[in-house]
Scaffold this active site. Sequence first.
Site, PDB file in Angstrom:
ATOM      1  N   ILE A 326      49.531  40.757  37.491  1.00 48.44           N
ATOM      2  CA  ILE A 326      49.839  41.162  38.855  1.00 48.44           C
ATOM      3  C   ILE A 326      49.295  42.565  39.101  1.00 48.44           C
ATOM      4  O   ILE A 326      49.207  43.389  38.194  1.00 48.44           O
ATOM      5  CB  ILE A 326      51.349  41.085  39.155  1.00 48.44           C
ATOM      6  CG1 ILE A 326      52.175  41.837  38.110  1.00 48.44           C
ATOM      7  CG2 ILE A 326      51.804  39.646  39.237  1.00 48.44           C
ATOM      8  CD1 ILE A 326      53.662  41.799  38.391  1.00 48.44           C
ATOM      9  N   GLU A 327      48.926  42.821  40.345  1.00 47.52           N
ATOM     10  CA  GLU A 327      48.118  43.994  40.667  1.00 47.52           C
ATOM     11  C   GLU A 327      48.793  45.317  40.338  1.00 47.52           C
ATOM     12  O   GLU A 327      48.112  46.328  40.117  1.00 47.52           O
ATOM     13  CB  GLU A 327      47.722  43.965  42.143  1.00 47.52           C
ATOM     14  CG  GLU A 327      48.883  44.075  43.115  1.00 47.52           C
ATOM     15  CD  GLU A 327      48.439  43.820  44.551  1.00 47.52           C
ATOM     16  OE1 GLU A 327      48.521  44.760  45.353  1.00 47.52           O
ATOM     17  OE2 GLU A 327      48.011  42.697  44.866  1.00 47.52           O
ATOM     18  N   GLN A 328      50.112  45.350  40.294  1.00 45.47           N
ATOM     19  CA  GLN A 328      50.788  46.610  39.971  1.00 45.47           C
ATOM     20  C   GLN A 328      50.587  47.015  38.513  1.00 45.47           C
ATOM     21  O   GLN A 328      50.795  48.180  38.178  1.00 45.47           O
ATOM     22  CB  GLN A 328      52.282  46.502  40.290  1.00 45.47           C
ATOM     23  CG  GLN A 328      52.604  46.506  41.776  1.00 45.47           C
ATOM     24  CD  GLN A 328      52.343  45.172  42.468  1.00 45.47           C
ATOM     25  OE1 GLN A 328      51.975  44.179  41.823  1.00 45.47           O
ATOM     26  NE2 GLN A 328      52.550  45.137  43.766  1.00 45.47           N
ATOM     27  N   SER A 353      47.221  50.387  37.338  1.00 43.47           N
ATOM     28  CA  SER A 353      46.782  49.488  38.397  1.00 43.47           C
ATOM     29  C   SER A 353      45.284  49.613  38.708  1.00 43.47           C
ATOM     30  O   SER A 353      44.613  48.594  38.904  1.00 43.47           O
ATOM     31  CB  SER A 353      47.617  49.737  39.656  1.00 43.47           C
ATOM     32  OG  SER A 353      47.456  48.709  40.593  1.00 43.47           O
TER      33      SER A 353
END
Length: 541
Positions: A326-328, A353
Amino acid sequence: MSKRISAKEAASLIGDGSVVTVSSSSGLGCPDAVLAAIGERFEATGHPRGLTTLHPIAAGDMYGIRGIDHLARPGLLKRTICGSYPSGPSTAEPPAIWRMIGENAVEAYNIPSGILFDMHREAAAGRPGVFTKVGLDTFVDPRRHGCAMNDNPGEPVVRVERFGGEEWLFFPAIRPNVAVIRATSADERGNLTFEHEGAFLGALEQAMAAHNNGGVVIAQVKREVKSGTQSPQDVRVPGILVDHVVVAPDQMQTTQTPYDPAISGEIFHPLSHFETAEWGMQKVIARRVATELADGMAVNIGFGISANVPRILLEEGLHGAVTWVIEQGAVGGLPLLDFAFGCSSNAEAIMPSPHLFTYFQAGGFDASLLSFLEIGQDGSVNVSRLSARPHVTAGAGGFVDITSHAKRIVFSGLFKAGARVGVSDGRVVIEKEGKVNKLVREVEHVSFSGPRASAAGRDILYVTERCVMCLTPAGIEVTEIAPGIDLQRDVLAHADFPLLVSPNLKVSDAALYRPEPMGLALPRKVTPGLALQPKAEARAA
């Protein structure tokens, strides 16, 4: 000597006309105490005025962490450039920033999150800006919206350039005067560790961009510790980049989450700790999406129905077969839902990130599972803006970075807005038809370009409760319908354009529509070149 100051003192350091970069993802890592102090200073003194703020993912939410809304005051905020904006239910009062955007009271842009991080890197290195193909033929492209979110855009943030005989988007670097970042602990020299954080986000890149351009770096932390007590391998932002530290002991780990040590990787919860998805139509769609995966894949997921797919695999005894990214920054583990989306429990790794966006932008992963608001006749998808419901949408975040070169994308969502659809006896039942078609001739905001994906031969699927569709060179084709659904009455009649129908149209597996586990089995991922290895070994022998 300690670098500690109060939030009020930190706010006094920001001059009129400053460019301020803020590190956060909604409530995750949001330096809310410092942002609140800036807003309070403006209310008391009328300063700072005319700020430009940069938020690579997002700052704040509608559920207790106000973030950018502390700054959303006429006179204080002149221009804001965000990866995404706070969003919430249509029944709620819109965030103040959305009122300013709608009233053209602020110059508002939505630059994809990965590109915004890249712009910080280029600013830190003293380079002119970012050349990228990410965003071509989407709302990012200046021939469409040029990232503008309203009719008060101000100076453009992107232009088209020719380089090496190819067409590129160019984003000039923006050099911040102030960085406001967040960590867990700071020692007296300003060294920052993130032991209670759910992500590192881009704090280092943002701090370097401000510091290297003669600016001020302010770090909000939970606590101050003695110098020499932190492991140097744990320090993510060194004190040489940090000018001031604000201690805010009550900072939330993420939205409506004071602290969960499994989010920050300090412990692992047993799998029995996690609830599986509730039975209903969204679970049915998530199950169908899950059947598109293979054992050994690395898969990105976004907010919405697709966020439930990891819980489907958990329920089917397949947790760990797919590595979620996930992008975080979290890699592996179990991505969390609702208010804690953007975090994972039991992650295998947490990457900065900006580095993960480099992985995404070049399509280094196997597939992405994402949502849609609208699907256009050319296969394009809108997730970023609906003028009728602006504050319910948040902008694109990392969606454009992720989809621009993804090899395989599975979009999921309800076929029609406002419909009430149920499941009974293994069949889909439309209890009340919706009023708004989501399959439209032309999407309002192009977040994903269908024509570019089709030309590149990418594998694009659209999964709804009524049918499954795929993108072909000739258009969108219905390949599968749910049991209980009539193709003409329930599908073709509710698209604003003619849908193609596969000559091999089939009915979806009945096991998807019954509440018990469906006995999902995932095939092994095919690794390119692996099949050639035995022959190569034979030749070598």
